[in-house]
Design an enzyme around this catalytic site. Structure first.
Site, mmCIF file in Angstrom:
data_model
loop_
_atom_site.group_PDB
_atom_site.id
_atom_site.type_symbol
_atom_site.label_atom_id
_atom_site.label_comp_id
_atom_site.label_asym_id
_atom_site.label_seq_id
_atom_site.Cartn_x
_atom_site.Cartn_y
_atom_site.Cartn_z
ATOM 1 N N ARG A 204 50.082 40.687 31.694
ATOM 2 C CA ARG A 204 49.494 38.499 31.607
ATOM 3 C C ARG A 204 47.779 39.004 30.265
ATOM 4 N NH1 ARG A 204 51.225 39.301 37.061
ATOM 5 N NH2 ARG A 204 52.567 38.122 37.764
ATOM 6 N N LYS A 229 47.866 39.895 40.043
ATOM 7 C CA LYS A 229 47.869 38.390 40.470
ATOM 8 C C LYS A 229 48.775 37.951 41.258
ATOM 9 C CE LYS A 229 50.110 34.197 38.960
ATOM 10 N NZ LYS A 229 50.702 32.835 37.870
ATOM 11 N N HIS A 294 51.153 34.820 26.375
ATOM 12 C CA HIS A 294 52.887 35.143 27.407
ATOM 13 C C HIS A 294 53.456 34.513 26.617
ATOM 14 C CE1 HIS A 294 52.005 35.106 31.698
ATOM 15 N NE2 HIS A 294 53.863 34.466 31.715
ATOM 16 N N ARG A 297 55.025 38.839 26.924
ATOM 17 C CA ARG A 297 55.016 39.257 27.808
ATOM 18 C C ARG A 297 56.461 38.773 28.138
ATOM 19 N NH1 ARG A 297 53.162 40.602 33.288
ATOM 20 N NH2 ARG A 297 54.506 38.890 34.978
ATOM 21 N N HIS A 320 56.493 40.404 39.562
ATOM 22 C CA HIS A 320 56.990 39.314 39.954
ATOM 23 C C HIS A 320 57.287 39.231 42.054
ATOM 24 C CE1 HIS A 320 58.877 37.337 35.823
ATOM 25 N NE2 HIS A 320 57.025 37.078 36.151
ATOM 26 N N TYR A 329 64.809 35.603 32.384
ATOM 27 C CA TYR A 329 64.841 35.989 31.612
ATOM 28 C C TYR A 329 66.998 35.908 31.144
ATOM 29 C CZ TYR A 329 60.762 37.140 31.879
ATOM 30 O OH TYR A 329 58.503 36.758 32.317
#
Length: 347
Positions: A204, A229, A294, A297, A320, A329
């Site tokens: 990120r 995050k 982003h 990524r 995640h 994805y």
């Protein structure tokens, strides 16, 4: 001169967007308005959401741009509570701004008297009427839910507050050829290094900017991301080619505190400058898509999936919490789709 105005959300804050055909006189006039900014990605001018600007561009008026005295006190208490729970500064800012918008709307009503029906009215008469996005509405809901969990005297039933139906948007992905063009566009070694590291490690923007030299473990070929995050540490593999680039980068720039520093040694490189680095790369590579950092990524994750990497490993690499986030994805990977023969070919 024709122009259109509407409310948008920019960096977590409601702003007034004004769009019009290019006109030197109008541009000069809009530049005189305090806080006016041009958005390259949205192709609009955007201004602070004030009573004066709403009148100027014929938008519905707030009751005021300031909550009641009780609201101001409660917002400050809410900020302190979030800080004590160690929420990130960006979350504190976006949630307190979202709550402020809601409490401005109910400025004349004691907070203890606000009900679930009031939330529905706000959604219909403010969010929907001003064409604000579902993601902004969702952020308002997050802020309201969290805030009323901290309020003892309330009529709100937090678990009954509904969320907007989420749009099922697919992540934007670049081809490997497009990524290569972007990464090779800059002659400035630092700029090339920053974009390359984002793609090669699936970082990120914020994770790249707070990286320190000690986070690069050249013996184990990994990058340690501290306090990423969700307050989670994680490790990502470091490409041998990127490691060689980093060694050259260290020789040239000798970073002190952060891996990528601003003009002053030891100073954090700004997010705005990094976005500008990408913008310049896109121009040099003649890529007209509205690419953001982003996207690199997203492209990293999709290219891993297409090369056969297990989805569980990709989830770990991206940090995640839920596998459902990573599963998106599978909908943009073209590896299986490209093997399907169109019936058109048999006509």
């Amino acid at each position: 001169m024709k122009w259109e105005s509407k409310l948008i959300k920019h960096d977590g804050i409601v702003r007034i967007a004004v769009a019009f055909e290019k006109n030197a006189e109008l541009i000069a006039r809009i530049k005189t308005i305090e806080g006016s900014r041009w958005s390259q990605s949205l192709r609009v001018w955007h201004l602070p959401d004030t009573e004066e600007n709403r009148l100027r561009f014929k938008l519905p008026l707030h009751y005021t741009t300031i909550p009641s005295e009780e609201g101001i006190i409660q917002i400050e208490k809410f900020k302190q509570w979030m800080h004590s729970k160690r929420y990130s500064e960006s979350t504190v800012t976006s949630y307190s701004e979202a709550l402020k918008s809601f409490l401005i709307y109910y400025r004349e009503k004691p907070i203890a008297e606000i009900t679930n029906d009031d939330v529905i009215v706000y959604n219909n008469d403010f969010i929907l009427k001003n064409n604000l996005s579902a993601s902004y509405q969702n952020q308002i809901v997050n802020a309201i839910k969290l805030f009323f969990q901290t309020v003892i005297d309330t009529k709100i039933m937090v678990d009954k507050i509904h969320r907007p139906k989420r749009a099922k948007l697919l992540p934007n992905v670049l081809s490997k050829e497009e990524v290569k063009l972007i990464l090779n566009a800059h002659s400035n070694y630092k700029h090339r290094m920053m974009l390359s590291l984002i793609y090669s490690c699936g970082l990120r923007c914020g994770e790249l900017l707070v990286l320190k030299p000690v986070n690069i473990d050249s013996k184990r070929n990994i990058v340690l991301l501290k306090n990423a995050k969700g307050k989670k540490d994680r490790i990502v593999p470091l490409s041998p080619f990127i490691l060689e680039m980093l060694r050259e980068y260290f020789k040239l720039f000798k970073p002190k505190t952060y891996l990528f520093e601003g003009k002053t040694p030891g100073e954090l490189y700004s997010e705005k400058s990094l976005q500008s680095v990408l913008k310049q790369a896109l121009q040099k590579a003649n890529i007209t898509k509205p690419v953001t950092l982003h996207w690199l990524r997203h492209s990293y994750a999709t290219h891993l999936l297409e090369s056969g990497t297990d989805l569980r490993y990709i989830q770990e690499l991206l940090g995640h919490s839920s596998s459902k986030t990573t599963e998106i994805y599978t909908h943009v990977s073209t590896k299986s789709i490209q093997q399907i023969k169109s019936p058109f070919d048999d006509l």
